[in-house]
Motif scaffolding. Structure first.
Motif, PDB file in Angstrom:
ATOM      1  N   UNK A 118      32.652  21.001  34.495  1.00  0.00           N
ATOM      2  CA  UNK A 118      32.297  21.513  35.818  1.00  0.00           C
ATOM      3  C   UNK A 118      32.910  20.680  36.948  1.00  0.00           C
ATOM      4  N   UNK A 119      32.757  19.337  36.967  1.00  0.00           N
ATOM      5  CA  UNK A 119      33.426  18.579  38.042  1.00  0.00           C
ATOM      6  C   UNK A 119      34.945  18.673  37.970  1.00  0.00           C
ATOM      7  N   UNK A 120      35.485  18.766  36.746  1.00  0.00           N
ATOM      8  CA  UNK A 120      36.929  18.908  36.595  1.00  0.00           C
ATOM      9  C   UNK A 120      37.399  20.232  37.183  1.00  0.00           C
ATOM     10  N   UNK A 121      36.626  21.290  36.953  1.00  0.00           N
ATOM     11  CA  UNK A 121      36.974  22.602  37.500  1.00  0.00           C
ATOM     12  C   UNK A 121      36.891  22.602  39.022  1.00  0.00           C
ATOM     13  N   UNK A 122      35.885  21.922  39.566  1.00  0.00           N
ATOM     14  CA  UNK A 122      35.780  21.831  41.028  1.00  0.00           C
ATOM     15  C   UNK A 122      36.982  21.098  41.607  1.00  0.00           C
ATOM     16  N   UNK A 123      37.399  20.047  40.932  1.00  0.00           N
ATOM     17  CA  UNK A 123      38.527  19.256  41.408  1.00  0.00           C
ATOM     18  C   UNK A 123      39.830  20.048  41.364  1.00  0.00           C
ATOM     19  N   UNK A 124      40.005  20.840  40.317  1.00  0.00           N
ATOM     20  CA  UNK A 124      41.238  21.620  40.151  1.00  0.00           C
ATOM     21  C   UNK A 124      41.144  23.021  40.758  1.00  0.00           C
ATOM     22  N   UNK A 125      39.949  23.368  41.275  1.00  0.00           N
ATOM     23  CA  UNK A 125      39.715  24.675  41.890  1.00  0.00           C
ATOM     24  C   UNK A 125      39.997  25.812  40.911  1.00  0.00           C
ATOM     25  N   UNK A 126      39.414  25.668  39.733  1.00  0.00           N
ATOM     26  CA  UNK A 126      39.550  26.670  38.684  1.00  0.00           C
ATOM     27  C   UNK A 126      38.176  27.097  38.188  1.00  0.00           C
ATOM     28  N   UNK A 127      38.107  28.243  37.542  1.00  0.00           N
ATOM     29  CA  UNK A 127      36.878  28.715  36.925  1.00  0.00           C
ATOM     30  C   UNK A 127      36.530  27.793  35.748  1.00  0.00           C
ATOM     31  N   UNK A 128      35.312  27.260  35.737  1.00  0.00           N
ATOM     32  CA  UNK A 128      34.927  26.323  34.681  1.00  0.00           C
ATOM     33  C   UNK A 128      34.978  26.973  33.298  1.00  0.00           C
ATOM     34  N   UNK A 129      34.766  28.290  33.231  1.00  0.00           N
ATOM     35  CA  UNK A 129      34.803  28.974  31.948  1.00  0.00           C
ATOM     36  C   UNK A 129      36.209  28.983  31.354  1.00  0.00           C
ATOM     37  N   UNK A 130      37.219  28.967  32.216  1.00  0.00           N
ATOM     38  CA  UNK A 130      38.603  28.913  31.751  1.00  0.00           C
ATOM     39  C   UNK A 130      38.935  27.525  31.203  1.00  0.00           C
ATOM     40  N   UNK A 131      38.367  26.488  31.841  1.00  0.00           N
ATOM     41  CA  UNK A 131      38.688  25.108  31.478  1.00  0.00           C
ATOM     42  C   UNK A 131      37.825  24.555  30.352  1.00  0.00           C
ATOM     43  N   UNK A 132      36.711  25.229  30.029  1.00  0.00           N
ATOM     44  CA  UNK A 132      35.755  24.656  29.084  1.00  0.00           C
ATOM     45  C   UNK A 132      36.387  24.362  27.723  1.00  0.00           C
ATOM     46  N   UNK A 133      36.988  25.350  27.099  1.00  0.00           N
ATOM     47  CA  UNK A 133      37.576  25.145  25.769  1.00  0.00           C
ATOM     48  C   UNK A 133      38.744  24.150  25.783  1.00  0.00           C
ATOM     49  N   UNK A 134      39.707  24.257  26.718  1.00  0.00           N
ATOM     50  CA  UNK A 134      40.777  23.258  26.741  1.00  0.00           C
ATOM     51  C   UNK A 134      40.276  21.835  26.955  1.00  0.00           C
ATOM     52  N   UNK A 135      39.180  21.683  27.690  1.00  0.00           N
ATOM     53  CA  UNK A 135      38.630  20.348  27.916  1.00  0.00           C
ATOM     54  C   UNK A 135      37.964  19.811  26.651  1.00  0.00           C
ATOM     55  N   UNK A 136      37.314  20.686  25.902  1.00  0.00           N
ATOM     56  CA  UNK A 136      36.545  20.254  24.730  1.00  0.00           C
ATOM     57  C   UNK A 136      37.400  20.014  23.492  1.00  0.00           C
ATOM     58  N   UNK A 137      38.414  20.852  23.289  1.00  0.00           N
ATOM     59  CA  UNK A 137      39.072  20.897  21.981  1.00  0.00           C
ATOM     60  C   UNK A 137      40.520  20.412  22.033  1.00  0.00           C
ATOM     61  N   UNK A 138      40.772  19.176  21.605  1.00  0.00           N
ATOM     62  CA  UNK A 138      42.156  18.691  21.504  1.00  0.00           C
ATOM     63  C   UNK A 138      42.806  19.175  20.214  1.00  0.00           C
ATOM     64  N   UNK A 139      44.088  18.999  20.128  1.00  0.00           N
ATOM     65  CA  UNK A 139      44.857  19.465  18.973  1.00  0.00           C
ATOM     66  C   UNK A 139      44.803  18.409  17.861  1.00  0.00           C
ATOM     67  N   UNK A 140      43.651  18.326  17.202  1.00  0.00           N
ATOM     68  CA  UNK A 140      43.467  17.339  16.142  1.00  0.00           C
ATOM     69  C   UNK A 140      44.058  17.784  14.816  1.00  0.00           C
ATOM     70  N   UNK A 141      44.512  19.043  14.747  1.00  0.00           N
ATOM     71  CA  UNK A 141      45.063  19.571  13.507  1.00  0.00           C
ATOM     72  C   UNK A 141      46.559  19.420  13.409  1.00  0.00           C
ATOM     73  N   UNK A 142      47.292  20.419  13.900  1.00  0.00           N
ATOM     74  CA  UNK A 142      48.745  20.401  13.680  1.00  0.00           C
ATOM     75  C   UNK A 142      49.495  19.397  14.534  1.00  0.00           C
ATOM     76  N   UNK A 143      48.823  18.687  15.439  1.00  0.00           N
ATOM     77  CA  UNK A 143      49.440  17.568  16.152  1.00  0.00           C
ATOM     78  C   UNK A 143      48.799  16.251  15.716  1.00  0.00           C
ATOM     79  N   UNK A 144      47.467  16.235  15.662  1.00  0.00           N
ATOM     80  CA  UNK A 144      46.768  14.983  15.385  1.00  0.00           C
ATOM     81  C   UNK A 144      46.933  14.475  13.972  1.00  0.00           C
ATOM     82  N   UNK A 145      46.782  15.348  12.989  1.00  0.00           N
ATOM     83  CA  UNK A 145      46.840  14.892  11.600  1.00  0.00           C
ATOM     84  C   UNK A 145      48.180  14.254  11.217  1.00  0.00           C
TER      85      UNK A 145
END
Length: 292
Positions: free
Chosen positions: A80-107
């Motif tokens: 939510x604060x990140x979305x306010x700072x970037x002036x974006x809908x928090x629902x759009x940013x929620x998944x990208x903020x939560x889920x990094x690429x721990x599979x095909x990049x991280x492993x």
């Protein structure tokens, strides 16, 4: 040190670059088939092969999963604060903020940086993120999805349960089965990297500035949270380093697919995936130099 860092990053660049240029040269690549193959067969085999014979205590395994889950939940609260700072809908940013690429990049990065001992912890982080992403993430993308049904249809869940049973009881798989699982698991990491490159080649990017800005904000926050939570939980040094590394990975490609499904800013999410992945080529060597 530079040679060691290059040895870690070179296979990642080679695999992703192969997929990227393969598609750019007009060659076909069955993304949906490969993704289902990796997710339903390769990843469960990789989990069993990595965890069943790993030198990792059940307590450390549980604390690593807990640390990962706490970072994910805290990052969700930061949306939510990140979305306010970037002036974006928090629902759009929620998944990208939560889920990094721990599979095909991280492993692959974890494997080449820390070897088989660290790879078991890398798998632990990846499966925790996947459990969140393919249950909560599916619900977010479509209100008709049942999280329990999604869990029941996720082969990786059964692979985790089997691996934990083997780990806790000290039981080894029969040699014929162990060899078969190890053979099948071998295609997973290369296909993950190639598919990452293919996905990046197919993404249409229209907002580079926003993508770079989001990445510059998210990555330090995620790394700091992972470090702090790992310290509070008393993770072993190897597990601690890998939680920090994995949670600092770029935005997962699956976030773009979920954004398309939910029709929530897919073009914007595409820019987050693309820009964060490119930036990772700059910051990951620095992070590895600190953690290794």
């Amino acid at each position: 040190m530079l040679a060691e860092l290059f040895a870690v990053m070179a296979p990642v660049l080679a695999g992703a670059g192969l997929g990227f240029f393969w598609v750019r040269l007009g060659q076909p690549y069955p993304v949906e088939f490969v993704t289902r193959l990796v997710f339903n067969i390769g990843t469960p085999a990789l989990v069993i092969a990595s965890l069943s014979g790993a030198e990792i205590e059940a307590g450390n395994f549980g604390r690593t999963m807990l640390a990962t889950a706490l970072v994910i939940c805290t990052m969700a609260a930061m949306t939510w604060p990140l979305a306010r700072l970037l002036r974006q809908d928090w629902r759009v940013l929620l998944a990208p903020t939560m889920y990094p690429n721990t599979g095909n990049m991280g492993l692959p990065v974890v494997l080449y940086a820390f070897g088989s001992a660290g790879f078991a912890y890398g798998i632990t982080v990846m499966v925790t993120v996947s459990l969140f992403q393919f249950t909560l993430g599916s619900v977010m993308a479509s209100s008709s999805d049942n999280p329990l049904r999604t869990l029941a249809r996720t082969p990786t869940v059964y692979a985790i349960l089997l691996s934990l049973t083997l780990l806790l009881t000290g039981t080894a798989l029969p040699r014929w089965l162990s060899n078969s699982v190890e053979l099948i698991s071998g295609f997973t990491v290369p296909l993950m990297l190639i598919t990452l490159g293919v996905s990046l080649a197919n993404i249409q990017v229209k907002s580079l500035r926003s993508g770079i800005g989001f990445s510059l904000l998210r990555i330090p926050v995620a790394a700091a949270l992972a470090w702090g939570i790992g310290t509070l939980l008393g993770l072993p040094p190897l597990a601690h380093s890998i939680v920090v590394l994995q949670m600092s990975m770029p935005v997962a490609v699956f976030n773009y697919l979920f954004a398309q499904k939910a029709r929530r800013g897919p073009e914007y999410v595409a820019s987050l995936v693309f820009c964060s992945t490119l930036l990772s080529l700059l910051y990951l060597p620095l992070l590895l130099a600190w953690l290794m």
